[in-house]
Scaffold this motif. Structure first.
Motif, PDB file in Angstrom:
ATOM      1  N   LEU A 182      -9.490  41.477  15.415  1.00 39.80           N
ATOM      2  CA  LEU A 182      -9.848  40.043  15.175  1.00 39.80           C
ATOM      3  C   LEU A 182     -10.172  39.987  13.607  1.00 39.80           C
ATOM      4  CD1 LEU A 182     -10.233  37.237  15.917  1.00 39.80           C
ATOM      5  CD2 LEU A 182     -12.421  37.851  16.338  1.00 39.80           C
ATOM      6  N   GLY A 183      -9.118  39.481  12.933  1.00 38.26           N
ATOM      7  CA  GLY A 183      -9.619  39.116  11.463  1.00 38.26           C
ATOM      8  C   GLY A 183     -10.374  37.987  11.361  1.00 38.26           C
ATOM      9  N   GLY A 184     -11.005  37.773  10.395  1.00 42.12           N
ATOM     10  CA  GLY A 184     -11.867  36.680  10.149  1.00 42.12           C
ATOM     11  C   GLY A 184     -12.902  36.426  11.259  1.00 42.12           C
ATOM     12  N   GLY A 185     -13.367  37.308  11.722  1.00 38.28           N
ATOM     13  CA  GLY A 185     -14.385  36.981  12.985  1.00 38.28           C
ATOM     14  C   GLY A 185     -15.541  36.172  12.951  1.00 38.28           C
ATOM     15  N   SER A 186     -15.949  36.214  11.339  1.00 38.72           N
ATOM     16  CA  SER A 186     -17.351  35.755  11.136  1.00 38.72           C
ATOM     17  C   SER A 186     -16.919  34.055  10.739  1.00 38.72           C
ATOM     18  CB  SER A 186     -17.853  36.411  10.101  1.00 38.72           C
ATOM     19  OG  SER A 186     -16.982  36.528   8.800  1.00 38.72           O
ATOM     20  N   ALA A 187     -15.593  33.763  10.545  1.00 40.67           N
ATOM     21  CA  ALA A 187     -15.518  32.296  10.059  1.00 40.67           C
ATOM     22  C   ALA A 187     -16.055  31.375  11.027  1.00 40.67           C
ATOM     23  CB  ALA A 187     -13.945  32.136  10.276  1.00 40.67           C
ATOM     24  N   ARG A 188     -16.581  30.442  10.361  1.00 40.09           N
ATOM     25  CA  ARG A 188     -17.213  29.465  11.574  1.00 40.09           C
ATOM     26  C   ARG A 188     -16.657  27.923  11.677  1.00 40.09           C
ATOM     27  NH1 ARG A 188     -21.849  27.624   8.956  1.00 40.09           N
ATOM     28  NH2 ARG A 188     -23.193  27.509  10.480  1.00 40.09           N
ATOM     29  N   PHE A 189     -16.709  27.659  12.977  1.00 38.34           N
ATOM     30  CA  PHE A 189     -15.895  26.346  13.474  1.00 38.34           C
ATOM     31  C   PHE A 189     -16.778  25.504  14.189  1.00 38.34           C
ATOM     32  CE2 PHE A 189     -12.660  29.759  12.890  1.00 38.34           C
ATOM     33  CZ  PHE A 189     -11.720  29.097  12.328  1.00 38.34           C
ATOM     34  N   GLY A 249      -8.516  43.493   3.588  1.00 39.19           N
ATOM     35  CA  GLY A 249      -7.377  44.184   3.541  1.00 39.19           C
ATOM     36  C   GLY A 249      -6.672  44.272   5.041  1.00 39.19           C
ATOM     37  N   TRP A 250      -7.645  44.804   6.170  1.00 41.83           N
ATOM     38  CA  TRP A 250      -6.905  44.940   7.284  1.00 41.83           C
ATOM     39  C   TRP A 250      -6.863  43.505   8.072  1.00 41.83           C
ATOM     40  CZ3 TRP A 250      -5.042  49.217   8.842  1.00 41.83           C
ATOM     41  CH2 TRP A 250      -5.624  50.598   8.334  1.00 41.83           C
ATOM     42  N   ALA A 251      -7.486  42.688   7.704  1.00 40.90           N
ATOM     43  CA  ALA A 251      -7.283  41.321   8.318  1.00 40.90           C
ATOM     44  C   ALA A 251      -6.134  40.642   7.867  1.00 40.90           C
ATOM     45  CB  ALA A 251      -8.442  40.343   8.127  1.00 40.90           C
ATOM     46  N   TYR A 252      -5.912  40.805   6.504  1.00 38.38           N
ATOM     47  CA  TYR A 252      -4.582  40.369   6.141  1.00 38.38           C
ATOM     48  C   TYR A 252      -3.484  40.974   6.550  1.00 38.38           C
ATOM     49  CZ  TYR A 252      -6.711  36.620   3.255  1.00 38.38           C
ATOM     50  OH  TYR A 252      -7.307  35.613   2.875  1.00 38.38           O
ATOM     51  N   LEU A 253      -3.611  42.293   6.484  1.00 40.89           N
ATOM     52  CA  LEU A 253      -2.397  43.060   7.151  1.00 40.89           C
ATOM     53  C   LEU A 253      -1.918  42.429   8.639  1.00 40.89           C
ATOM     54  CD1 LEU A 253      -0.379  45.370   7.055  1.00 40.89           C
ATOM     55  CD2 LEU A 253      -2.205  46.842   8.226  1.00 40.89           C
ATOM     56  N   GLN A 254      -3.121  42.472   9.545  1.00 33.46           N
ATOM     57  CA  GLN A 254      -2.794  41.789  10.881  1.00 33.46           C
ATOM     58  C   GLN A 254      -2.182  40.211  10.754  1.00 33.46           C
ATOM     59  OE1 GLN A 254      -6.123  39.960  12.949  1.00 33.46           O
ATOM     60  NE2 GLN A 254      -5.300  40.940  14.857  1.00 33.46           N
ATOM     61  N   ALA A 255      -2.701  39.367   9.851  1.00 31.87           N
ATOM     62  CA  ALA A 255      -2.124  38.222   9.624  1.00 31.87           C
ATOM     63  C   ALA A 255      -0.660  38.387   8.955  1.00 31.87           C
ATOM     64  CB  ALA A 255      -2.766  37.264   8.767  1.00 31.87           C
ATOM     65  N   GLY A 256      -0.547  39.445   8.334  1.00 36.72           N
ATOM     66  CA  GLY A 256       0.948  39.191   7.930  1.00 36.72           C
ATOM     67  C   GLY A 256       2.023  39.697   8.847  1.00 36.72           C
ATOM     68  N   LEU A 257       1.422  40.661   9.771  1.00 35.70           N
ATOM     69  CA  LEU A 257       2.292  40.922  10.857  1.00 35.70           C
ATOM     70  C   LEU A 257       2.823  39.921  11.801  1.00 35.70           C
ATOM     71  CD1 LEU A 257       0.793  44.853  11.256  1.00 35.70           C
ATOM     72  CD2 LEU A 257       3.184  44.104  10.403  1.00 35.70           C
ATOM     73  N   LEU A 258       1.556  39.254  12.086  1.00 35.38           N
ATOM     74  CA  LEU A 258       1.746  38.241  13.038  1.00 35.38           C
ATOM     75  C   LEU A 258       2.598  37.182  12.570  1.00 35.38           C
ATOM     76  CD1 LEU A 258      -1.992  38.119  14.219  1.00 35.38           C
ATOM     77  CD2 LEU A 258      -0.071  38.693  15.569  1.00 35.38           C
ATOM     78  N   SER A 267      -1.051  33.301  10.132  1.00 33.16           N
ATOM     79  CA  SER A 267      -0.622  33.675   8.828  1.00 33.16           C
ATOM     80  C   SER A 267      -1.669  34.015   7.776  1.00 33.16           C
ATOM     81  CB  SER A 267       0.114  32.588   8.321  1.00 33.16           C
ATOM     82  OG  SER A 267      -0.518  31.599   7.951  1.00 33.16           O
ATOM     83  N   PRO A 268      -1.259  34.679   6.848  1.00 37.16           N
ATOM     84  CA  PRO A 268      -2.292  34.855   5.430  1.00 37.16           C
ATOM     85  C   PRO A 268      -2.779  33.618   5.130  1.00 37.16           C
ATOM     86  CG  PRO A 268      -0.366  36.308   5.467  1.00 37.16           C
ATOM     87  CD  PRO A 268      -0.053  35.259   6.379  1.00 37.16           C
ATOM     88  N   ASP A 269      -2.022  32.519   5.089  1.00 34.97           N
ATOM     89  CA  ASP A 269      -2.520  31.375   4.728  1.00 34.97           C
ATOM     90  C   ASP A 269      -3.561  30.796   5.412  1.00 34.97           C
ATOM     91  OD1 ASP A 269      -2.294  29.107   2.260  1.00 34.97           O
ATOM     92  OD2 ASP A 269      -1.991  27.828   4.148  1.00 34.97           O
ATOM     93  N   ASN A 270      -3.470  30.891   6.979  1.00 32.97           N
ATOM     94  CA  ASN A 270      -4.478  30.396   7.741  1.00 32.97           C
ATOM     95  C   ASN A 270      -5.771  31.246   7.515  1.00 32.97           C
ATOM     96  OD1 ASN A 270      -1.978  30.548  10.448  1.00 32.97           O
ATOM     97  ND2 ASN A 270      -2.628  28.797   9.198  1.00 32.97           N
ATOM     98  N   LEU A 271      -5.568  32.592   7.362  1.00 27.76           N
ATOM     99  CA  LEU A 271      -7.045  33.251   7.048  1.00 27.76           C
ATOM    100  C   LEU A 271      -7.499  33.104   5.687  1.00 27.76           C
ATOM    101  CD1 LEU A 271      -8.102  35.719   8.432  1.00 27.76           C
ATOM    102  CD2 LEU A 271      -6.753  37.272   6.781  1.00 27.76           C
TER     103      LEU A 271
END
Length: 321
Positions: A182-189, A249-258, A267-271
């Motif tokens: 999970l990339g960006g797990g600390s993001a708050r919504f 970096g790992w989060a953006y790598l995951q977003a880039g693959l997805l 997407s990286p922009d979502n991140l």
């Protein structure tokens, strides 16, 4: 202020379906502009709702759509744009910036004054992502028309509900994989229920007190992204190991693959958008705002023990029973 005819642009999507249904129940005639009428069969069945095939990016088509209308609701929005660039790609520009400008011009030409516009929380000209920058520029164009038009802008946080592309996406991946990076797990919504969003849009239409105003639409509770994923896993009855990739970096790598998938969930922009918390301090809430708790709704469409009864209740509601 009584409105009998409303044009819904972007009405064939998730939120649009709820707004169309709510307006139909109030006896309002709703015209929904769509590129492909056959893709909106559920909405065709709603009384007082008419689906019209039209190219909404065509200025003259917009003018024709607005003839005889009392109000316009613009819900058009996209989450992804393959044409990534600064300040934002062509897709974001067309959907979030150019289309609102065309809608405003068409309203002035056709004499329709009432506009309710869907923006996004944290939308601003200098936002952290292409999505937020384009949404911010579109919102600015709409607000610039205040005075010439009767404008209300809504800025929701992430929206949840049956058929959402939020919790349902988590559920899909959690069912497939025993380990969940999970990339960006600390993001708050501050997730907001689609039914509450639809009600705010419909209630505001005829309310002169909302003219010229911008409102945040958020739920009653703040969650981290990790908490939302963990909650979804509990609802679907799956025990999963969640690996927090952080925000680097790992989060953006995951977003880039997805992002390479045909229908990318991330997407990286979502991140980048998640670098800013999607929450509100309550100072710009819609008047009388009493949002529904996530926990009161999510089990009805995610929990295996609740889904059957939820579907039966929805059928009864549509049948008027």
């Amino acid at each position: 202020m009584e409105l009998k005819n409303v044009l819904l642009i972007g009405g064939s999507g998730f939120v649009g379906g709820w707004i169309a249904s709510a307006l139909s129940q109030r006896g309002v005639r709703v015209t929904i502009a769509t590129r492909h009428r056959d893709n909106t069969k559920k909405l065709i069945m709603l009384p007082t709702v008419e689906m019209v095939e039209a190219k909404v990016h065509d200025q003259q088509a917009l003018v024709e759509l607005m003839r005889g209308q009392d109000a316009v609701i613009n819900l058009v929005g996209i989450l992804h744009d393959r044409d990534s660039r600064l300040p934002y790609g062509k897709g974001f520009a067309a959907a979030h910036v150019e289309l609102p400008k065309k809608i405003i011009a068409a309203m002035k030409e056709s004499g329709v004054r009432r506009l309710v516009h869907m923006s996004a929380l944290n939308a601003t000209h200098d936002g952290v992502s292409e999505y937020l920058r384009s949404k911010g520029d579109g919102e600015a164009a709409v607000q610039a028309a205040i005075g010439e038009l009767d404008v209300t802008v809504f800025r929701p946080s992430v929206i949840f509900g049956p058929d959402d592309v939020f919790l349902n996406v988590f559920a899909k991946f959690l069912k497939l994989f025993p380990i969940f990076p999970l990339g960006g797990g600390s993001a708050r919504f501050q997730p907001v229920y689609v039914g509450d969003v639809a009600k705010a849009f419909c209630d505001s239409l005829g309310d002169r007190n909302t003219f010229g105003q911008t409102y945040d639409l958020c739920g009653p509770k703040v969650y981290s992204l990790r908490e939302l994923v963990e909650y979804t896993a509990r609802l679907i009855g799956k025990s999963r190991r969640i690996i927090d990739l952080g925000n680097g970096g790992w989060a953006y790598l995951q977003a880039g693959l997805l992002w390479l998938l045909p229908k990318p969930p991330m997407s990286p922009d979502n991140l980048r958008s998640m670098d800013v918390d999607s929450v509100t301090d309550g100072t710009h809430d819609y008047p009388g705002w009493q949002p529904t708790a996530l926990e009161a709704v999510a089990p009805s469409y995610l929990s295996p023990t609740e889904i059957g009864q939820f579907r039966l209740d929805r059928y009864r509601l549509r049948a008027g029973r």
